[in-house]
Write an enzyme that holds these catalytic residues in place. Structure first.
Site, short mmCIF file in Angstrom:
data_model
loop_
_atom_site.label_atom_id
_atom_site.label_comp_id
_atom_site.label_asym_id
_atom_site.label_seq_id
_atom_site.Cartn_x
_atom_site.Cartn_y
_atom_site.Cartn_z
CE LYS A 86 -4.55 0.86 0.50
NZ LYS A 86 -5.53 0.10 -0.30
CB THR B 99 -3.17 -3.10 -0.11
OG1 THR B 99 -4.34 -2.66 -0.78
CG2 THR B 99 -2.38 -4.05 -1.00
CG PHE C 203 31.39 23.13 -14.57
CD1 PHE C 203 31.96 21.98 -14.05
CD2 PHE C 203 30.77 23.05 -15.82
CE1 PHE C 203 31.93 20.78 -14.73
CE2 PHE C 203 30.72 21.84 -16.51
CZ PHE C 203 31.30 20.71 -15.96
NE ARG D 74 28.70 25.49 -11.55
CZ ARG D 74 28.42 24.26 -11.97
NH1 ARG D 74 27.83 24.09 -13.14
NH2 ARG D 74 28.72 23.21 -11.24
CD GLN E 287 29.78 15.71 -11.65
OE1 GLN E 287 29.63 16.94 -11.47
NE2 GLN E 287 29.67 15.15 -12.84
CG ASN F 16 23.75 21.93 -12.07
OD1 ASN F 16 23.29 22.94 -11.53
ND2 ASN F 16 24.94 21.91 -12.66
CG HIS G 4 21.25 24.04 -15.43
ND1 HIS G 4 22.51 23.67 -15.03
CD2 HIS G 4 20.72 22.94 -16.02
CE1 HIS G 4 22.74 22.40 -15.38
NE2 HIS G 4 21.66 21.93 -15.98
#
Lengths: 282, 282, 282, 282
Positions: D11, D56, D158, D175, D218, D244, D246
């Site tokens: 359930k 259930t 990055f 960023r 990462q 991510n 953005h």
């Protein structure tokens, strides 16, 4: 004869993030903007003549361009700036409406202190505003909030109501009262501190919700709006929408158990719907 | 003085499945009902006096009880029946509004034939109706549809529009035009075959959308509404809402490739917003 | 010692619309692509060395660029093309997985005929595929469908089940059985007509669902998968997920009414959850 | 031969509100529970024999009945209680899995003080747990959190990534890095204070997110998990999922404006997908 009556066009869900970089500390805001134009657009609708049509893509560009230039940091003031800009630059408009909602972001607390450049989305509540400007001078600013999810576990009853042959609801001397509050209020003047008043009004709404001895959702809704009007003279009227998001008491007697108002099933549907507008009157 | 202005209360998202068992073949309908009451409820809001308040739970019960008794199978007629019932049994009401939406379920095709007792949800389009009844006799029925997702890959341009210093949108002689149509229309009389007219109006809207040489969303929206009013004398006015769900042409020149109007990114936000009401005029 | 175990990275929700222009008639497809990379990315995770990291933005660009060049029109074949491309161009990968889902768009019927350049989103069902390719040669293709919402109003019972002291569910000789089917099946070979088999498998799943005399959701689920494996030798195994979306019989006896299995409340939560994998065995 | 392989049933979305009434002050919790059973259910799937199938609906009843009796107030302990109950009472089971998520409710602050009986939903973050118990004794408890929406406006770059002919992403020295964190971690023992450790782990995850000089999602994800394992010996492994989300810098140069990293468009799709599992290793 067939004719065009009311019509509006514009751009919805223009999303904007602004980071103000002040030395080591940043400000972070996330807004969603909607712009609607009203005017004599009959030739566009009826004949496909686009000469008076500013593309909605340009409305979107304008939001970003003005945001870069603007020093405004509150919804209502940026809304007015946008509305003024569109009205000034577009003689074809009779009026324009700008709605902005702001997500709740706060500085993240790290070891008890606000981190200067890290933020957390602190609730799903939205702060809202709607600015309308007309060519002939009439204008209005509504401020509000949306999706403020709140719950009373005491001080709420629902009894003495009308009963007909299809009524099965038992009277409740002590029920849960939960809602997702939507409120908006209209200012009598532009010459206010929107930010300060928003904070005060939000506190009033929540304070009354908490303290009210509720006979019904309607009763509490009215009390919340009434105190706002009593305490904030700059507010002319207020609209409140408080869906009744039911928590149903589970019947445990089938299992030989009692349930002294402790175990509930929250249900999203159906839900009660309660709304009202409260205003000053001569 | 502070006073209650407009107010409404009721029950939203009352969900109902009805199975009509006709020998070997079943009918299956799924409706969602909303009921709103208007009246003099000031004593409830202001004083917490519930004597005139029929619980919203009772409204829900009434939907199921009447559904069992009713022979009505179309939204508009069941909506009228509910509205009449509430008005007749509740002298405290000045008016009531019943909105019903229907999901799209069809008999499943098995080996090309409709299976008598198996159904498939055939689209996310909703059929809608709103019935308003007032104590003083005034009443109205709107029918409509919602979330009808449609797309033109030819016959749509957007050019000759107003350009200002912030306009970057290129003119398009051949663009995609996609929307999620919401429409509702008002009947001048209750004495019509709602089901037949709904089907005709839906076909008109889709037929014009398909065939129209579109200069803009506004242009196509108006054409769709105009033909409904021209061909269906029972309709007084029609409101159309057609968000412009953009498909953006991907710039492949960065990769040394052309893109002859073939590869697009559909985006949900921002989106254009276009709405209008079209009506008969003397 | 602390170490990185499994890890994946990639791009989700890359949306793509393709219009193929064939004389007067267009084809229209809307896909959503997800790409995931697996490989030795420890230096990126642990040291922040990005030299082996192809940006997820490039994955997105690759989808659009390959879509322009590709002649593939089915999910599985375009998925293989993407997976091959990434593996061939990125020696740092040990494997890649490409998932694609397709929305249901059909030519709009105008006066009974498919309009060549107008389309309607015909349901909220999705066609899906997942292609995995490994550097060492292992690869697999799963095809599937998702959110196929179906309902049986006859031929479904649930009885003879286990009862304990907390069981209150009555046995049902004739209940509604509704679900939102998600299925995926694995091919034993790439050398098949994915489009033809998808159509056949979908018809088998629906045909068995319609005709099965159901003792339980599990019983019907198994029957559906079993017939697919019996009739489609290219399928090695099939996974089926069939949430039990309950329609509860309304108790109308409180109002002095019977309810001969006609009036139900559909509820979204809670719902039953039933899933199984069925496969060939030696 | 065709055979049933893995299968599960149970359930989902069993919703529970609990109010503990302690004198003037109440506690309020909202949980959503999912229960899944594994065992030898082949006769049910293959033959429609329900004798080993606990409905259930009974699982749902059990949640409410045990919640009434239980003194447990944390997810993990109530999850264990449920799992034990089902395994003890149902010899047909080989294992059971109980997942519980808790919504974020806090006492409402009124004039700076927590109101004893009024609550506000303080964010859309969920606290989660998954308890698995097997007949043969193996068991595990995972705790976690979901949808914790966070944003860094500094300390994230990055750069130095792999570039191919389809790479257009510029390197970014500064960023925005935003995500909706989902994390879950496995305890090496049941003999811990789940509530205390949950609080500590959440603080570690957020603290590292805030302070980390990020070379990539990462890189930050790994650092977050690594510190949890370093500081919390009771945790064996941790899985982190950090899409991510953005925020794209708006190109204002088209309007003769600069954009010194201040004006962004947040986009929901496409989004990066980064997940990893980090564990102790001998």
């Amino acid at each position: 004869m067939i004719a065009l009556a009311e019509n509006r066009y514009g751009k919805s869900r223009v999303r904007l993030v602004q980071v103000k970089r002040r030395g080591d500390r940043n400000d972070f805001r996330e807004w969603t903007v909607e712009i609607l134009f009203t005017g004599d657009f009959a030739s566009c609708f009826v004949e496909g003549d686009n000469r008076n049509i500013l593309p909605t893509d340009t409305m979107k560009n304008t939001v970003y361009s003005l945001a870069r230039e603007s020093s405004q940091t509150c919804l209502e003031e940026f809304g007015q700036e946008l509305a003024d800009f569109f009205l000034d630059h577009n003689p074809q408009l009779s009026s324009t409406q700008v709605s902005i909602s702001e997500k709740s972001w706060e500085h993240l607390l790290v070891e008890g202190k606000p981190h200067p450049t890290t933020f957390v989305q602190s609730s799903s509540e939205l702060q809202t505003s709607e600015t309308s400007r007309a060519r002939d001078g009439a204008s209005s600013v509504w401020s509000g909030l949306d999706n403020l999810v709140i719950m009373k576990t005491a001080g709420s009853e629902f009894a003495g109501f009308l009963k007909d042959s299809l009524t099965t609801l038992p009277e409740a001397a002590d029920r849960l009262l939960g809602t997702a509050l939507r409120a908006r209020w209209k200012y009598s003047t532009m010459d206010v501190s929107f930010r300060t008043l928003r904070k005060s009004i939000r506190q009033i709404l929540l304070g009354v919700f908490a303290e009210h001895i509720s006979k019904s959702v309607q009763h509490t809704l009215y009390a919340m709006g009434e105190v706002v009007l009593q305490q904030i003279p700059e507010v002319d009227e207020i609209e409140l929408n408080m869906p009744n998001r039911h928590c149903l008491l589970v019947d445990l007697s089938r299992f030989g158990q009692d349930n002294p108002n402790e175990i509930f099933v929250p249900v999203d549907e159906p839900h009660g719907y309660i709304e009202a507008r409260i205003r000053r009157q001569d």
